[in-house]
Design a protein around this motif. Structure first.
Motif, mmCIF file in Angstrom:
data_model
loop_
_atom_site.group_PDB
_atom_site.id
_atom_site.type_symbol
_atom_site.label_atom_id
_atom_site.label_comp_id
_atom_site.label_asym_id
_atom_site.label_seq_id
_atom_site.Cartn_x
_atom_site.Cartn_y
_atom_site.Cartn_z
ATOM 1 N N ASN A 110 0.990 -1.270 -0.094
ATOM 2 C CA ASN A 110 0.019 -0.214 -0.379
ATOM 3 C C ASN A 110 0.974 1.231 -0.103
ATOM 4 O OD1 ASN A 110 -2.153 -1.472 0.049
ATOM 5 N ND2 ASN A 110 -2.399 -1.825 2.075
ATOM 6 N N GLU A 111 2.072 1.682 0.859
ATOM 7 C CA GLU A 111 3.058 2.232 0.728
ATOM 8 C C GLU A 111 3.356 2.356 -0.612
ATOM 9 O OE1 GLU A 111 6.666 3.476 3.302
ATOM 10 O OE2 GLU A 111 4.636 2.424 4.573
ATOM 11 N N ALA A 112 3.562 1.710 -0.967
ATOM 12 C CA ALA A 112 4.689 1.549 -1.817
ATOM 13 C C ALA A 112 3.758 1.673 -3.607
ATOM 14 C CB ALA A 112 5.269 -0.133 -2.668
ATOM 15 N N SER A 113 2.586 1.639 -3.572
ATOM 16 C CA SER A 113 1.925 2.371 -4.161
ATOM 17 C C SER A 113 1.452 3.799 -3.985
ATOM 18 C CB SER A 113 0.291 1.088 -4.419
ATOM 19 O OG SER A 113 0.424 -0.081 -4.601
ATOM 20 N N ALA A 114 1.146 4.081 -3.077
ATOM 21 C CA ALA A 114 0.729 5.682 -2.528
ATOM 22 C C ALA A 114 1.779 6.104 -2.726
ATOM 23 C CB ALA A 114 0.231 5.398 -1.360
ATOM 24 N N ARG A 115 2.937 6.257 -2.394
ATOM 25 C CA ARG A 115 4.396 6.058 -2.611
ATOM 26 C C ARG A 115 4.623 6.938 -3.976
ATOM 27 N NH1 ARG A 115 7.261 4.324 1.376
ATOM 28 N NH2 ARG A 115 7.144 5.722 2.820
ATOM 29 N N LEU A 116 4.049 6.017 -4.687
ATOM 30 C CA LEU A 116 4.519 5.694 -6.494
ATOM 31 C C LEU A 116 3.605 7.115 -6.903
ATOM 32 C CD1 LEU A 116 5.608 2.691 -7.855
ATOM 33 C CD2 LEU A 116 7.375 4.554 -8.183
ATOM 34 N N LYS A 117 2.255 6.418 -6.608
ATOM 35 C CA LYS A 117 0.947 7.899 -7.083
ATOM 36 C C LYS A 117 2.067 8.942 -7.107
ATOM 37 C CE LYS A 117 -2.813 5.975 -7.266
ATOM 38 N NZ LYS A 117 -4.627 6.121 -6.664
ATOM 39 N N ARG A 118 2.371 9.283 -4.934
ATOM 40 C CA ARG A 118 2.491 10.780 -5.225
ATOM 41 C C ARG A 118 3.738 11.011 -6.800
ATOM 42 N NH1 ARG A 118 2.577 9.571 -0.195
ATOM 43 N NH2 ARG A 118 4.532 8.364 0.270
ATOM 44 N N PHE A 119 4.646 10.562 -6.862
ATOM 45 C CA PHE A 119 5.441 10.521 -7.367
ATOM 46 C C PHE A 119 5.195 10.293 -9.170
ATOM 47 C CE2 PHE A 119 8.804 8.453 -4.476
ATOM 48 C CZ PHE A 119 9.263 9.318 -3.310
ATOM 49 N N GLY A 120 4.144 10.132 -9.777
ATOM 50 C CA GLY A 120 3.950 10.114 -10.931
ATOM 51 C C GLY A 120 4.374 9.090 -11.547
ATOM 52 N N ILE A 121 4.496 7.752 -11.138
ATOM 53 C CA ILE A 121 5.713 7.446 -11.940
ATOM 54 C C ILE A 121 4.485 5.828 -12.113
ATOM 55 C CG2 ILE A 121 7.994 5.087 -11.983
ATOM 56 C CD1 ILE A 121 8.878 6.949 -9.710
ATOM 57 N N PRO A 122 4.369 5.961 -13.420
ATOM 58 C CA PRO A 122 3.165 4.579 -14.483
ATOM 59 C C PRO A 122 4.250 3.007 -13.713
ATOM 60 C CG PRO A 122 3.911 6.067 -15.976
ATOM 61 C CD PRO A 122 5.157 6.371 -14.902
ATOM 62 N N VAL A 123 3.161 2.505 -13.178
ATOM 63 C CA VAL A 123 4.563 0.778 -12.955
ATOM 64 C C VAL A 123 4.208 0.125 -13.516
ATOM 65 C CG1 VAL A 123 3.132 1.057 -10.323
ATOM 66 C CG2 VAL A 123 2.087 0.439 -12.494
ATOM 67 N N MET A 124 3.973 0.354 -15.449
ATOM 68 C CA MET A 124 4.440 -0.631 -16.715
ATOM 69 C C MET A 124 5.183 0.485 -17.417
ATOM 70 S SD MET A 124 2.336 -2.900 -15.963
ATOM 71 C CE MET A 124 3.320 -3.259 -17.818
ATOM 72 N N ARG A 125 6.080 1.441 -16.494
ATOM 73 C CA ARG A 125 6.710 1.826 -17.501
ATOM 74 C C ARG A 125 8.407 1.430 -17.003
ATOM 75 N NH1 ARG A 125 7.265 8.586 -18.015
ATOM 76 N NH2 ARG A 125 5.167 7.606 -19.053
ATOM 77 N N ARG A 126 9.301 1.600 -17.911
ATOM 78 C CA ARG A 126 10.378 0.342 -17.857
ATOM 79 C C ARG A 126 11.264 1.335 -17.761
ATOM 80 N NH1 ARG A 126 10.527 -3.853 -20.990
ATOM 81 N NH2 ARG A 126 9.760 -4.576 -22.339
ATOM 82 N N VAL A 127 11.941 0.801 -16.457
ATOM 83 C CA VAL A 127 13.388 1.329 -15.833
ATOM 84 C C VAL A 127 14.085 3.214 -16.777
ATOM 85 C CG1 VAL A 127 15.844 1.323 -14.010
ATOM 86 C CG2 VAL A 127 13.194 -0.308 -13.908
#
Lengths: 250, 654
Positions: free
Chosen positions: A115-132
């Motif tokens: 949950n924390e990871a998802s919330a943090r990524l959302k705050r940063f605006g990083i799409p989970v499907m994007r390649r590094v």
């Protein structure tokens, strides 16, 4: 989970060298639980080597080293369950998607918080499907911070995390860090060239030069010490420059 | 284990495009017969070859390229910190990566073969699942993967001294291989079961293990430090490779360095015609490995020398000089079809317990296959060899070759050379069985002395046996022939090589297949035959007959189904007979008996003596009374010497 260790990091006479070049030469310091300890130094001063020794990635040539009561070189895997790392170079495999990096770390970590990871990524605006490889420099750093904090570490090691970041990305990263510190009281060891950021965050500062710590104390203590010498209150940058140039002698 | 599978899974996920790629390659290989220029070949064969080539290439690519990228790539590119910052040990991290590359390297080639396997499953199993090649691949693949990763890290460090050290160690390793391959192959050839498989697998196993351990050490000791990883990994590989290969070399040489004390079974015993040296072709056993070894043993002093020649030469050739001081042997070490490197060596045997054998002459072999015939003159001065259809005579102590003559096709049945270089050669046509003799001197060839079938003109020859009638100090130019006509009547003919007509002949009556002919001088021949249509018929008695100018002097029948072998006796006027009166039954036990040549009377010497007499079947017989006639084998293990008092005592081994 509570560990009675008061000093989270204890370093005594740490020595490390590459070939014949001695990079760390008798470094000693302690980091208290819940504090933010910043290590400052010029490029090539030995900050990353120090961090790698603390993380069990390099074996010290001499000296003793305990992190959270463990010897990093021998007990690195166990230690890393309690330590989050944001490295100098964001080094997740470029072909991975963000989702892969998260899942990889989650599977290896014993207290991963999705949950924390998802919330943090959302705050940063990083799409989970994007390649590094497709992430910007700032997003890579944010991803690393997300990976480090989502494992709920007791110690967070940040090796120049804002290197090459613009002001906005830098601020977002620091805000996230401050939020976590406020929430959980994580101990932080930070190396950086961003002296403003360090001045805002750090409880204690050590300046490393020529492989040895040449000045150490709280930001206030250093300022007071240099007030006596200079006659005015210098900023941390002024202190750093003078210490590094003069080897700690005013 | 969880960490290993997590790491392996993510590495597989990273490289998943290899799988559909491999399948696509398999489909392309299936369509190979459509390629212009290939359609005239059998389509199935083309598909098989194409798929095999692609599969092998893909396996090599996957193991080397992916091994380099996955095992060494993150350290070399400075990305190892990401993984080391996770709660995963260096060993599980390495293991997971190794597992992933192994799966990729095996699964990708397997996918290439899927279309072919679907069409012809049985054929695919036969082609690619043969135990030996598959085991070899499974042994070598992990080592190749580990080596690729280690080389990648080593290249990253660009360390000159490390590269130089690796080159030196590689050189030493190659020397070790050069030393070990032949004796190891010898063990692999003769060992049984696990030991045989182990002998073939041990070198790939050491190689693979060295790189596997080296790669693991690089990962655990080096971690994010490429330089340290390289030096730790390469150092480990070097130490393991050199030490294990050195230990293996020692073990292999120790097993191969068996002595006559390790003999478990004597196959053949060839005594020198005079003197006390014998050739012992035997099985030796060390550390569970049974090897065929031949020794040259001095039965009086116990001094021995390991015969470097091929063991089967012992039977086919007469290697000793008559005085027993020299031995000729075909040295095929290093021989191969490409290089005519085999030679014939003449070795002088030491006198007494001091000294070592030394080569006194090396004669080049014109081919890499063994000579058809080889003989030394009585004093060891001349050497005669027959390679193919060419006879050569060499002066061992002098200038070299003295004669070279084409003798034509035919099996060499008899070859003798005198100290002056005269040669007596008997050959027999493999096609017709007809034989001929030749007398060859340095000056001329007496072409075809006498064909066997013109000596006794009454009928065509149906059976022939022959033996040379050597006399002490002289090579035989006299030969005894046992000839049978179509009606079964036999005749013994004694003739000279270099003169027409017979010296003497005597009727033999009904001649059964001759098993042995033993001349005692040129005037008395003992013939052992089996009273059965075939010489090896099991249910027939053996008959020993003594033939002189006057005819059959005496004849003895050995049991109802007896078996006998006769050799020269420990003193002139006697022979030694190994008899088994009940072969193949519960009562079977060979015994050794002394045979009087005057009367045919037999007196026991000892029992359970294995026929060293087998050696008496060879053309070059020991002189009656020489020490070589008194050596026997008991229980297939102990060499025994018959003393003049009639006691059997063990031969000493020094």
């Amino acid at each position: 989970m509570d560990n009675p260790v008061e000093d989270v990091i204890v370093v005594e006479g740490l020595v490390h060298s590459f070939s014949r070049e001695r990079v760390l030469d008798g470094v000693s310091f302690t980091v208290k639980r819940g504090s933010v300890f910043a290590v400052l130094g010029r490029n090539g001063a030995g900050k990353t080597t120090l961090v790698q020794c603390l993380l069990g990635q390099l074996e010290p040539r001499a000296g003793t080293l305990t992190v959270l009561g463990r010897a990093p070189w021998r007990e690195r895997a166990k230690l890393m369950q309690e330590v989050g790392v944001v490295p100098e170079a964001p080094d997740a495999p470029p072909a991975w998607r963000v989702r892969d990096a998260l899942a990889f770390c989650a599977r290896l970590s014993s207290c991963w918080d999705w949950n924390e990871a998802s919330a943090r990524l959302k705050r940063f605006g990083i799409p989970v499907m994007r390649r590094v490889s497709e992430l910007s420099r700032g997003q890579k750093a944010q991803l690393q911070l997300c990976l480090a904090l989502s494992a709920r570490p007791r110690l967070l090691v940040l090796d120049d995390p804002v290197l090459g970041l613009d002001a906005v990305a830098r601020r977002e990263l620091y805000e996230e860090l401050i939020r976590d510190l406020a929430d959980r009281g994580t101990t932080v060891l930070l190396t950086s060239h961003d002296l403003d950021g360090v001045e805002r965050l750090a409880d204690e500062v050590a300046i490393i030069s020529g492989g040895a710590i040449v000045a150490r104390g709280t930001v206030e203590e250093l300022k007071n010490e240099w007030f006596g010498r200079l006659g005015n209150y210098p900023g941390l940058e002024e202190i750093f420059v003078r210490v590094v140039r003069n080897g700690g002698v005013a | 284990m969880r960490a290993v599978t997590v790491v392996a899974w993510y590495e597989l996920k990273r490289n998943w495009p290899l799988f559909p790629g491999a399948l696509l390659m398999g489909v392309l290989a299936w369509t190979a017969p459509l390629v212009p220029g290939l359609h005239q070949w059998d389509p199935e064969t083309v598909r098989e070859v194409a798929a095999s080539v692609v599969a092998v290439a893909l396996m090599a690519f996957a193991s080397l390229i992916l091994g380099s990228a996955i095992l060494g790539g993150s350290v070399a590119s400075g990305r190892e910190g990401f993984f080391l910052a996770r709660p995963v040990g260096a060993v599980p991290l390495w293991l997971g990566r190794m597992m992933a590359v192994l799966i990729l390297s095996l699964a990708a080639p397997a996918l290439v073969l899927v279309p072919l396997a679907l069409a012809r499953p049985g054929r695919m199993i036969a082609l690619f699942c043969a135990p030996s090649p598959l085991a070899l691949v499974l042994l070598l693949l992990p080592g190749a993967i580990a080596a690729a990763g280690l080389v990648r890290i080593m290249l990253k460090t660009r360390s000159v001294w490390l590269a130089a050290l690796a080159a030196v160690v590689a050189g030493v390793y190659l020397v070790q291989l050069r030393l070990i391959l032949r004796p190891l192959f010898r063990i692999a050839l003769h060992a049984d079961g696990v030991l045989r498989a182990g002998s073939f697998a041990v070198l790939p196993l050491i190689w693979s293990a060295a790189f596997l351990v080296g790669s693991a050490v690089a990962a655990t000791r080096g971690r994010s430090d490429a330089r340290r990883a390289a030096s730790a990994g390469v150092g480990t590989v070097m130490v393991i490779l050199l030490i294990l290969t050195a230990v293996l070399t020692g073990a292999v040489y120790w097993v191969n360095a068996a002595t006559p004390a390790d003999i478990t079974e004597v196959a053949t015993l060839v005594p020198a015609p005079e003197g006390s040296w014998v050739l012992v072709a035997a099985q030796v056993r060390r550390a569970g490995v049974t090897l065929p070894v031949t020794f040259v043993l001095d039965t009086s002093s116990g001094v021995w020398w390991r015969w470097p020649g091929t063991w089967w030469q012992v039977v086919g050739n007469a290697p000793f000089s008559r005085n027993g001081r020299f031995v000729a042997w075909w040295d095929d070490r290093g021989a191969n079809p490409g290089r005519l490197s085999a030679v014939v060596r003449v070795t002088a045997l030491p006198k007494g317990v001091r000294g070592t054998p030394r080569t006194v002459r090396t004669v080049p072999a014109p081919t890499w296959v063994a000579p058809l015939g080889m003989a030394l003159s009585p004093s060891g001065k001349m050497l005669a060899t027959v390679f193919g259809g060419v006879l050569s005579v060499w002066n061992v102590r002098g200038t070299g070759r003295v004669t070279r003559i084409a003798t034509g096709d035919g099996i060499v049945t008899w070859l003798r050379v005198s100290d002056s270089g005269d040669v007596w050669l008997g050959t027999r046509s493999g096609r017709t069985g007809a034989g001929r003799t030749m007398t060859i001197t340095a000056r001329h060839v007496a072409p075809t002395g006498h064909a066997w079938d013109v000596i006794w003109k009454e009928a065509s020859v149906t059976y022939l046996s022959h033996v040379a009638c050597d006399t002490p100090g002289r090579p035989a130019n006299v030969v005894a022939l046992a000839i049978a006509r179509e009606d079964g009547q036999g005749r013994l003919v004694v003739m000279r090589f270099d003169a027409p007509g017979a010296l003497w002949s005597a009727p033999l009556g009904t001649l059964w297949p001759v098993r042995q002919m033993i001349p005692f001088g040129a005037t008395r021949i003992v013939v052992v035959s089996r009273r059965a249509p075939m010489a090896e018929a099991p249910l027939a008695p053996s008959v020993i007959a003594c033939i002189t100018r006057e005819g059959v002097a005496w004849r003895r029948t050995i049991g109802k189904i007896g078996w006998a072998a006769v050799g020269p006796g420990p003193d002139p006027g006697t022979a030694v007979v190994i008899v088994n009166r009940h072969p193949g039954t519960r009562l079977a036990a060979p015994s050794c008996e002394r045979l009087s040549l005057e009367t045919g009377g037999m007196t026991p010497i000892g029992s359970n003596l294995v026929p060293a007499a087998l050696s008496w079947l060879i053309p070059q017989l020991p002189t009656p009374g020489s020490p070589g006639t008194r050596v026997f084998v008991r229980n297939r293990r102990t060499l025994l010497r018959l003393t003049t008092s009639g006691r059997l005592v063990p031969v000493p081994i020094r």
